[in-house]
Write an enzyme that holds these catalytic residues in place. Structure first.
Site, PDB file in Angstrom:
ATOM      1  N   ARG A   1     -15.352  -6.549 -15.960  1.00 26.56           N
ATOM      2  CA  ARG A   1     -14.857  -7.531 -16.273  1.00 26.56           C
ATOM      3  C   ARG A   1     -15.605  -8.875 -16.414  1.00 26.56           C
ATOM      4  O   ARG A   1     -17.094  -8.713 -15.729  1.00 26.56           O
ATOM      5  CB  ARG A   1     -13.077  -8.318 -15.084  1.00 26.56           C
ATOM      6  CG  ARG A   1     -12.696  -7.276 -15.534  1.00 26.56           C
ATOM      7  CD  ARG A   1     -11.949  -8.038 -14.698  1.00 26.56           C
ATOM      8  NE  ARG A   1     -10.417  -6.640 -14.148  1.00 26.56           N
ATOM      9  CZ  ARG A   1      -9.072  -6.966 -12.917  1.00 26.56           C
ATOM     10  NH1 ARG A   1      -9.819  -7.961 -11.804  1.00 26.56           N
ATOM     11  NH2 ARG A   1      -8.893  -6.304 -12.983  1.00 26.56           N
TER      12      ARG A   1
ATOM     13  N   ASN B   1     -18.011  -2.929 -10.623  1.00 26.28           N
ATOM     14  CA  ASN B   1     -19.027  -3.653  -9.781  1.00 26.28           C
ATOM     15  C   ASN B   1     -18.105  -3.933  -8.714  1.00 26.28           C
ATOM     16  O   ASN B   1     -19.019  -4.446  -7.531  1.00 26.28           O
ATOM     17  CB  ASN B   1     -18.952  -5.071 -10.231  1.00 26.28           C
ATOM     18  CG  ASN B   1     -18.213  -5.595 -10.830  1.00 26.28           C
ATOM     19  OD1 ASN B   1     -17.207  -4.730 -10.700  1.00 26.28           O
ATOM     20  ND2 ASN B   1     -17.922  -6.900  -9.985  1.00 26.28           N
ATOM     21  N   SER B   2     -17.154  -2.801  -8.258  1.00 25.92           N
ATOM     22  CA  SER B   2     -16.702  -2.409  -7.336  1.00 25.92           C
ATOM     23  C   SER B   2     -17.602  -1.907  -5.909  1.00 25.92           C
ATOM     24  O   SER B   2     -18.655  -1.072  -6.122  1.00 25.92           O
ATOM     25  CB  SER B   2     -15.195  -1.697  -7.225  1.00 25.92           C
ATOM     26  OG  SER B   2     -14.880  -0.722  -7.144  1.00 25.92           O
TER      27      SER B   2
ATOM     28  N   ASN C   1     -15.181   3.830   0.585  1.00 29.39           N
ATOM     29  CA  ASN C   1     -15.753   3.252  -0.536  1.00 29.39           C
ATOM     30  C   ASN C   1     -16.911   4.853  -0.795  1.00 29.39           C
ATOM     31  O   ASN C   1     -16.276   5.149  -1.701  1.00 29.39           O
ATOM     32  CB  ASN C   1     -15.971   2.085  -0.833  1.00 29.39           C
ATOM     33  CG  ASN C   1     -15.494   0.550  -0.552  1.00 29.39           C
ATOM     34  OD1 ASN C   1     -14.017   1.372  -1.399  1.00 29.39           O
ATOM     35  ND2 ASN C   1     -14.935  -0.305   0.422  1.00 29.39           N
TER      36      ASN C   1
ATOM     37  N   TYR D   1       1.041  -1.114  -0.069  1.00 27.57           N
ATOM     38  CA  TYR D   1       0.041   0.170  -0.389  1.00 27.57           C
ATOM     39  C   TYR D   1       0.764   0.876   0.155  1.00 27.57           C
ATOM     40  O   TYR D   1       2.174   1.155   0.753  1.00 27.57           O
ATOM     41  CB  TYR D   1      -1.361  -0.304   1.462  1.00 27.57           C
ATOM     42  CG  TYR D   1      -1.991   0.953   1.295  1.00 27.57           C
ATOM     43  CD1 TYR D   1      -3.089   0.981   0.298  1.00 27.57           C
ATOM     44  CD2 TYR D   1      -2.132   1.734   2.441  1.00 27.57           C
ATOM     45  CE1 TYR D   1      -4.086   1.699   0.500  1.00 27.57           C
ATOM     46  CE2 TYR D   1      -3.113   2.631   1.595  1.00 27.57           C
ATOM     47  CZ  TYR D   1      -4.098   2.898   1.190  1.00 27.57           C
ATOM     48  OH  TYR D   1      -5.300   3.427   1.134  1.00 27.57           O
TER      49      TYR D   1
ATOM     50  N   VAL E   1     -17.064   0.696  -4.710  1.00 28.03           N
ATOM     51  CA  VAL E   1     -16.605   2.454  -5.230  1.00 28.03           C
ATOM     52  C   VAL E   1     -17.170   2.525  -6.302  1.00 28.03           C
ATOM     53  O   VAL E   1     -18.204   3.977  -6.096  1.00 28.03           O
ATOM     54  CB  VAL E   1     -14.819   2.805  -5.400  1.00 28.03           C
ATOM     55  CG1 VAL E   1     -14.997   3.815  -5.881  1.00 28.03           C
ATOM     56  CG2 VAL E   1     -14.609   2.891  -4.094  1.00 28.03           C
TER      57      VAL E   1
END
Length: 303
Positions: free
Chosen positions: A200, A177-178, A151, A78, A180
């Site tokens: 995807r 589709n996340s 998010n 990260y 966020v």
């Protein structure tokens, strides 16, 4: 709730499952070195403090989610490195159990979420200063409150900080589709913005398309379809997007940049280290697009 939220299943193997039921148990998920979560995370017990300093608050954690950023931070990839040893968990919701003598804005029973990154939410009890916590409404369901910090907040900043968007403007995003991405669709819909959403290919592709459309998504297509002439015809009647939101990288980021209006802004807000973000030469040269990045951790630190 907390036990269910911090059960990790990575690579098909259940990794952590603890029943945090004892009222004053303080189980803490800690790591002393970066690496695979299965290898470095340990569940340890700590004493719940019996006394507090003047500005300290004792919080009983109610729920904490698992985000990709949590895993990235544990792995050491990260953008922000924690000081080790560290307690895992970037966000969550808790209830105030006790307050120090000089605390004015919080009282026992209040619901709170972390105001700063690195609070460490994967534990039963936490002690923080009053300014490290935000009070929130008890009307918000626990599972929603636990996921407010990262998010939905990221989606709001993405739609607010990079372009001055007006009703009818178009936003294009991958990873739609996340968490966020879903929040982007809903916030955009509430503002009268249109969204082009790329996801995807997946076994439940058709069901995912319908779900995103039910949130307010105008167009939902696969990454493969987004590279076809048919996609260009599909969006031909729409205003060219002013804003492109990328959390995937690679060829998907390339396609986003190609759709942008002149002077538009592609913003990268997430993604694994590979594949890297790839932008063709033409848009920066001839359409004057400017690549931007967004980190919620940095935003909180600076604001």
């Amino acid at each position: 709730m907390f036990a269910r939220a911090i059960r990790l299943s990575l690579g098909g193997r259940g990794m952590l499952a603890r029943s945090f039921a004892t009222a004053r148990d303080n189980n803490v998920v800690r790591y002393s070195a970066s690496g695979s979560p299965q290898a470095v995370l340990k569940v340890e017990k700590e004493q719940v403090p019996s006394s507090l300093s003047g500005n300290e608050v004792l919080v009983k954690m109610l729920a904490a989610p698992i985000n990709p950023a949590d895993i990235n931070m544990i792995e050491g990839v990260y953008g922000v490195k924690p000081e080790l040893p560290a307690i895992a968990g970037l966000e969550g919701v808790g209830e105030v159990s006790k307050v120090g003598s000089s605390v004015k804005g919080l009282q026992v029973g209040d619901r709170v979420i972390p105001a700063k990154a690195g609070f460490g939410t994967w534990r039963n009890y936490a002690v923080g200063t009053e300014d490290s916590l935000h009070k929130i409404s008890k009307d918000i369901p626990v599972e929603y409150a636990a996921t407010l910090s990262v998010n939905p907040s990221t989606a709001l900043r993405l739609l607010t900080d990079f372009e001055t968007l007006k009703e009818g403007d178009v936003v294009i995003q991958n990873g739609a589709n996340s968490m966020v991405g879903c929040a982007v669709i809903q916030i955009a819909k509430s503002r009268g913005l249109k969204t082009i959403n790329i996801i995807r290919e997946r076994p439940d592709f058709d069901a995912t398309v319908e779900r995103l459309k039910s949130y307010g998504g105008d167009i939902v297509v696969s990454e493969k379809y987004a590279r076809t002439p048919q996609f260009k015809r599909l969006i031909a009647d729409m205003t060219k997007p002013r804003l492109a939101l990328n959390c995937v990288g690679g060829d998907s980021a390339t396609e986003l940049a190609r759709t942008l209006a002149e002077g538009g802004t592609p913003v990268t807000y997430g993604g694994r280290p590979r594949p890297p973000v790839s932008i063709p030469t033409s848009p920066p040269l001839f359409k004057h697009i400017q690549l931007r990045g967004f980190s919620p951790t940095r935003w909180v630190k600076e604001h």
